[in-house]
Design an enzyme around this catalytic site. Structure first.
Site, mmCIF file in Angstrom:
data_model
loop_
_atom_site.group_PDB
_atom_site.id
_atom_site.type_symbol
_atom_site.label_atom_id
_atom_site.label_comp_id
_atom_site.label_asym_id
_atom_site.label_seq_id
_atom_site.Cartn_x
_atom_site.Cartn_y
_atom_site.Cartn_z
ATOM 1 C CE LYS A 66 -22.624 8.139 -22.893
ATOM 2 N NZ LYS A 66 -22.390 9.521 -23.381
ATOM 3 C CB SER B 146 -18.501 10.528 -21.508
ATOM 4 O OG SER B 146 -19.500 10.884 -22.441
ATOM 5 C CB SER C 118 -19.406 12.314 -25.256
ATOM 6 O OG SER C 118 -19.557 13.197 -24.185
#
Length: 463
Positions: free
Chosen positions: A52, A127, A151
């Site tokens: 990420k 996310s 997420s």
């Protein structure tokens, strides 16, 4: 020959990712540089890992999916990445993300919205779903991601992947750009539970550089229980009216299959579960407003000429208004309100007390049971833009996942097949039935990830 085969594999994935970038799928942002082999003899040194964009790697951009940090170059590497480097020779690509990991529909990134790997008109949830899409489309083998309330588990459920959340303090957060420090954790996306366990062993570490790292982080227990010796709690409150009936039926089907293997599964009362979301959405924005106060165009963030403004307050306001997205602003405002002198005791302190109550109630359940079983999400992946203007309805998607974060517990999401879901075509007049993945969520007591692996593998064999 072995080395060449690994090199060919790396080139194959590199070509896949470059094609994805050319096709503007918005999954990957950039290829990381300065990744070196620390131990090329280890068995997994060739694994392809996506990370990420809020996990820092030295001398590479870590933008958090925000225009505010579009050119921010990290001065050091996160501990979890260093642990990978010690064991693997890895090629790392940075994956896209919702801005500062906020939102659950993947529509707030400054760098564009990707699509569900199963259906192009649906979101992939959470996310972190760019990493989920990357693993689901075989653009990387595994992925590291961060999760604050759902997420990772949401996209795992929406994309049919395995997601693992370790106990808080097992994986170092040093080098991870924080959203809410008491809730954030580094987690894993994989296709199988075996891969999840292997990846966890590679990155778990007691780290003196992280004040929340625990000395037990290096010790992964090994369960000696057989599947029929497990006791699982099934909260009645997990089957509220807003749970999709198709998901409810699938979860109960799994429960019956486990019972047929002599697993004891009892329905229990967990009333505090219904307060998990209010607790989370009080405490999380408060921590967000504090953590993001540093992005002011002077300490961190894109800058402008301060001489163009009458005073420093006007400068701060212009920078933060222009370069923060709408959801980020919403949570900063909510957090600032919760922490204001007139509201601190009424909201923030009450939420902290409620968090302690939730943790105690869950701890009491683990006095009698090994695991708590719920769905991962209350519905399957919804249509892109369907909830962008209804944040309260979108927040509800975290109902089953936030308790593990609030109580610092290990948890896992396991795919349990697909269900049919109706979707209107472009005309809006005709409807088609689509097969959408469903996830099952298990929580274990602290430091008991081994129980998740044993029961998770049994469920994995069923589907």
């Amino acid at each position: 020959n072995l080395f060449m085969s690994k090199q060919n594999l790396v080139e194959e994935y590199k070509n896949k990712i470059e094609n994805s970038i050319k096709n503007k799928e918005n999954i990957f942002l950039r290829l990381e540089n300065n990744i070196e082999c620390k131990n090329p003899d280890w068995i997994l040194w060739w694994m392809i890992v996506g990370i990420k964009d809020n996990i820092m790697t030295k001398w590479n951009i870590s933008s958090c999916g925000s225009k505010m940090l579009a050119n921010y170059v990290a001065p050091y590497t996160a501990t979890c990445i260093e642990n990978l480097q010690k064991n693997w020779w890895i090629v790392i690509w940075k994956t896209n993300m919702d801005e500062f990991a906020m939102w659950s529909t993947n529509e707030t990134s400054f760098f564009g919205t990707p699509i569900n790997p199963f259906w192009t008109n649906r979101v992939a949830g959470g996310s972190s779903w760019w990493s989920a899409v990357a693993v689901a489309k075989d653009l990387c083998m595994v992925a590291l991601w961060t999760d604050t309330g759902g997420s990772v588990r949401q996209p795992a459920a929406f994309c049919g992947l395995v997601w693992l959340k370790p106990t808080y303090g097992r994986i170092s957060r040093y080098g991870v750009q924080s959203m809410a420090s008491s809730l954030d954790q580094v987690w894993t996306f994989t296709k199988t539970i075996d891969d999840a366990e292997t990846l966890l062993k590679a990155i778990m570490w007691f780290d003196l550089k992280d004040s929340q790292s625990d000395k037990r982080a290096d010790e992964l227990l090994k369960s000696t229980k057989k599947i029929n010796e497990y006791k699982i709690a099934l909260p009645k409150q997990a089957f509220w009216e807003w749970l999709d009936p198709k998901i409810k039926a699938r979860i109960l089907e799994v429960v019956e299959k486990l019972r047929s293997k002599w697993v004891q599964i009892d329905e229990i009362d967990l009333p505090v579960l219904e307060y998990a979301l209010p607790i989370y959405y009080t405490l999380m924005p408060a921590e967000v407003s504090t953590n993001l106060s540093r992005f002011d165009g002077i300490r961190f963030g894109l800058q402008k000429n301060t001489m163009d403004y009458d005073n420093i307050q006007d400068y701060y306001s212009a920078i933060r208004s222009e370069w923060f997205g709408e959801e980020v602003k919403r949570r900063i405002l909510l957090g600032s309100y919760v922490l204001s002198s007139s509201n601190y005791e009424w909201y923030y302190l009450k939420a902290q007390k409620a968090r302690q109550k939730l943790t105690q109630d869950i701890d009491n359940i683990f006095q009698k049971y090994d695991l708590i079983l719920t769905p991962t999400t209350p519905e399957v992946a919804w249509k892109i833009w369907e909830k962008i203007n209804d944040p309260l309805k979108m927040y509800l998607a975290d109902i089953y996942t936030v308790p593990a974060n609030l109580a610092w517990l290990p948890a896992i999401s396991i795919p349990v097949g697909t269900v049919e879901d109706e979707l209107a075509d472009k005309s809006g007049l005709n409807f088609v039935m689509e097969q959408m993945p469903v996830g099952l969520h298990l929580m274990a007591n602290k430091w008991k990830e081994d129980d998740l692996f044993v029961v998770g593998r049994e469920i994995e064999r069923l589907y």
